[in-house]
Enzyme design. Structure first.
Site, short mmCIF file in Angstrom:
data_model
loop_
_atom_site.label_atom_id
_atom_site.label_comp_id
_atom_site.label_asym_id
_atom_site.label_seq_id
_atom_site.Cartn_x
_atom_site.Cartn_y
_atom_site.Cartn_z
N HIS A 200 6.21 -3.83 18.57
CA HIS A 200 6.78 -4.98 17.66
C HIS A 200 6.50 -6.42 17.74
CE1 HIS A 200 6.19 -1.43 14.69
NE2 HIS A 200 6.05 -2.77 13.98
N GLU A 442 -1.43 4.62 6.67
CA GLU A 442 -1.37 4.88 8.24
C GLU A 442 -1.55 6.27 8.76
OE1 GLU A 442 1.41 2.20 9.33
OE2 GLU A 442 2.63 2.42 7.93
N ASP A 466 -0.66 1.74 13.42
CA ASP A 466 -0.45 3.48 13.50
C ASP A 466 -1.12 4.04 12.89
OD1 ASP A 466 2.38 3.23 13.82
OD2 ASP A 466 2.51 2.41 12.02
N CYS A 513 -3.66 -4.30 6.40
CA CYS A 513 -2.60 -5.24 7.34
C CYS A 513 -2.14 -4.83 8.83
CB CYS A 513 -1.64 -5.44 6.49
SG CYS A 513 -0.71 -3.56 5.93
C1 PEP Z 1 0.80 -0.98 10.72
O1 PEP Z 1 1.10 0.00 11.51
O2 PEP Z 1 -0.46 -1.18 10.72
C2 PEP Z 1 1.51 -1.93 10.35
C3 PEP Z 1 1.25 -2.93 9.40
O3 PEP Z 1 2.73 -1.26 10.45
P1 PEP Z 1 3.64 -1.98 11.30
O4 PEP Z 1 3.00 -1.96 12.97
O5 PEP Z 1 4.93 -2.37 10.49
O6 PEP Z 1 4.08 0.12 11.94
MG MG Z 2 2.73 0.86 10.52
#
Ligand code: PEP
Ligand code: MG
Length: 593
Positions: A200, A442, A466, A513
């Site tokens: 993140h 995910e 994920d 996403c």
């Molecule tokens: C993902 O897991 O691809 C996602 C978009 O959620 P995050 O990156 O916030 O876990």
């Molecule tokens: Mg995620």
């Protein structure tokens, strides 16, 4: 992957490119700066209050240490907590304390100056001994002395907010809580020793539009605060003391990149359609209401992922329903009639919870996070659902649940939403009764039961970050195994294909996403697999639009069909990348391919 290469005075560290851009500047090392103490004499009347201040600081330091020890012992076992016994003993060391008090009384030194001088002397004499045990004691004293000095001076642990000059931040690691408070005028780029593209922290860097490199092992050890450096977020390099030649070459590259980016900007108001006229919606991932400016500036079709958990980071209390409503409604209003997909809190994993005291877990990504957390903390969940539902009256809001692993969670979450909406109706508060609700795909079990989930939700959004981590059992933030993190692994392609197919049968759309949607080389593959909505960090959108406009959907379909027959992740990637290069060579040039 990580490594060092020296030419002349130049030192080049190779890591993982996490956010594009090149900057030069002084290095600011995070987490290593010590409290600077200057000499201060005190008057005779100040002597006893100064001794009392020292005692108070020692008590506070003791309380802090005991608190940490308790937490470590609870989370990691008594063995790991034992190290703090040695630290606590330092605070009781009579010679250290008596000598400090003597200096305050006899030499009229301030408590911090006296303590710093005495502790430094202890550290120095112990560190000079050959004995390993004694040298460890020196390190203990140094740690504890810093803690006591922070208590005396009110300095907190080095903080990104205290950066004076615009700098390149070099850290062992940066938590999302750190990146969330980055001031772009001060942090011109950052690099960390650990981490990966989908951590993140890296995602935040891309959203902020500042260059970042992660996984630069051992760079801190060999770098001094203030060293002049060049950070290359395209190639994944930190170059300390770059030579004239290096600076010249990067200067040339920068000019080229600027002219390419300027050409993308001209497409801002053009539609995101393939060369053969098929629409592929291009949306933005955001973390904060402030990101809306960048969403609009980069010509997004909407927001495909609003990561609301960032409202939780860096604060001591939970955001109220009103506060959340204000944030969601602002985004919805400013982007209307474009859609805004608001994801309910995905707390846990590598996302820090400051307001909720949640014990550290052995496997946080497999632990109490996201929807699992929300379905237990119904109070927190209900407030958020009410806030999102209310914001649905202000624009084109859609709601999405993270980390759905089976239909039962989806049902429970929907029941909670229905209850929240019933409350709003009873209170006479406005909301859109037709708000579309979707599930993130995910978790592999969700992908494999997508046909069941599709009956009970209005859309899917694939969180590839994920999904890849869980399907391939590769920790998304661990740079050591980053080479195993393969978005084009045949398993991932099969999962994606399966999800798109059942969604199409059910007549619901599937978006992507995760960071895969921002990887230019993979866009033809995703389009070919039937994805019609991509959501990525706002600064990536102009180049993605240029690329989509150059891709032929039917050719992409054929390519994806071939990819599904193939066995090698690297070959699949190369095939999609070749199509991307043919469609928009300058996009791939910019991506460093
Ligand atoms: C993902 O897991 O691809 C996602 C978009 O959620 P995050 O990156 O916030 O876990
Ligand atoms: Mg995620």
């Amino acid at each position: 992957m990580a490594g060092e290469n020296t030419t002349g005075g130049e030192r080049r560290y190779a890591g993982i490119a996490a956010a594009p851009g090149v900057v030069t500047g002084g290095v600011w090392i995070y987490g290593r700066s010590e409290v600077a103490i200057s000499a201060r004499e005190i008057s005779p009347e100040q002597v006893e209050p100064e001794v009392a201040r020292l005692e108070e600081a020692l008590i506070t330091a003791r309380q802090q240490l005991m608190e940490i020890q308790k937490k470590v012992s609870r989370d990691m076992g008594d063995g790991n907590a034992a190290v703090f016994d040695a630290h606590l003993l330092v605070l009781d060391d009579p010679s250290l304390i008596e000598e400090t008090v003597r200096r305050i009384r006899d030499e009229r030194h301030s408590a911090e100056f006296a303590f710093d001088a005495v502790a430094s002397q202890f550290v120095k004499s112990l560190a000079e001994l050959q004995d390993e045990y004694m040298r460890e004691r020196a390190a203990d004293i140094q740690d504890v002395a810093q803690r006591v000095l922070r208590c005396l001076t009110g300095h907190s642990v080095a903080d990104l907010k205290t950066i004076g000059e615009p700098s390149i931040v070099l850290a062992y690691d940066l938590a999302p809580a750190d990146t969330a408070c980055i001031d772009k005028t001060k942090v011109i780029g950052f690099c960390t020793e650990i981490g990966s593209k989908t951590s993140h922290t890296a995602i935040m860097a891309r959203a902020l539009g500042i260059p970042a490199v992660v996984g630069l092992r051992d760079a801190i050890e060999q770098t001094q605060e203030g060293d002049f450096a060049l950070l290359d977020g395209y190639g994944g390099f930190l170059i300390v003391n770059p030579s004239e030649q290096t600076l010249f070459e990067y200067g040339q590259l920068e000019q080229r990149r600027h002219s390419i980016e300027a050409s993308f900007a001209r497409l801002r108001d053009e539609p995101s359609v393939t060369a053969d006229g098929h629409r592929v919606a291009l949306e933005a991932n955001i973390e904060m209401p402030e990101d809306v400016a960048s969403v609009l500036a980069n010509g997004a079709d909407g927001v495909g992922l609003f990561r609301t958990e960032y409202l939780f980071i860096n604060r001591d209390d939970l955001p109220s329903e009103e506060e959340q409503y204000a944030a969601y409604a602002e985004v919805a209003r400013r982007l209307a009639p474009r859609p805004v997909v608001i994801r309910t809190f995905d707390l846990g994993g590598d996302k820090f919870l400051s307001a909720l005291q949640v014990a550290k877990e052995m496997n946080p990504f497999l632990g109490w996070r996201a929807i699992r957390f929300c379905l237990e903390r119904r109070d927190v969940f209900r407030a958020q659902l009410r806030a999102i539902a209310r914001a649905s009256a202000d624009g084109n809001v859609r709601l999405m649940y993270p980390m759905i692993s089976g239909v039962e969670e989806l049902r429970q979450a929907n029941l909670e939403l229905a209850a929240a909406q019933a409350e709003l109706a009873a209170e006479g508060l406005a909301f859109n009764t037709e708000m579309t609700v979707g599930a993130m795909i995910e978790v592999p079990s969700a992908a494999m039961t997508a046909d069941i989930l599709a009956r009970e939700c209005g859309f899917f959004s694939v969180g590839t970050n994920d999904l890849i981590q869980y399907s391939l059992a590769v920790d998304r933030v661990n740079e050591r195994i980053a080479h195993l993190y393969q978005p084009t692994h045949p398993a991932i392609l099969r999962l994606l294909q399966g999800v798109v197919r059942v969604a199409e049968e059910r007549g619901i759309p599937t978006a992507v996403c995760g960071e895969m949607a921002g990887d230019a080389a993979l866009i033809p593959l995703l389009i070919g697999l039937g994805i019609r909505e991509l959501s990525a960090s706002p600064p990536m959108l102009p180049s993605l639009k240029r690329l989509i406009r150059g891709v032929n959907r039917d050719a992409a379909r054929e390519m994806a069909a071939r990819a599904l027959e193939m066995t090698d992740a690297a070959e699949i990637r190369a095939m999609s990348a070749a199509m991307a290069t043919a469609a928009a060579p300058e996009v791939m040039e910019l991506a460093g391919a």
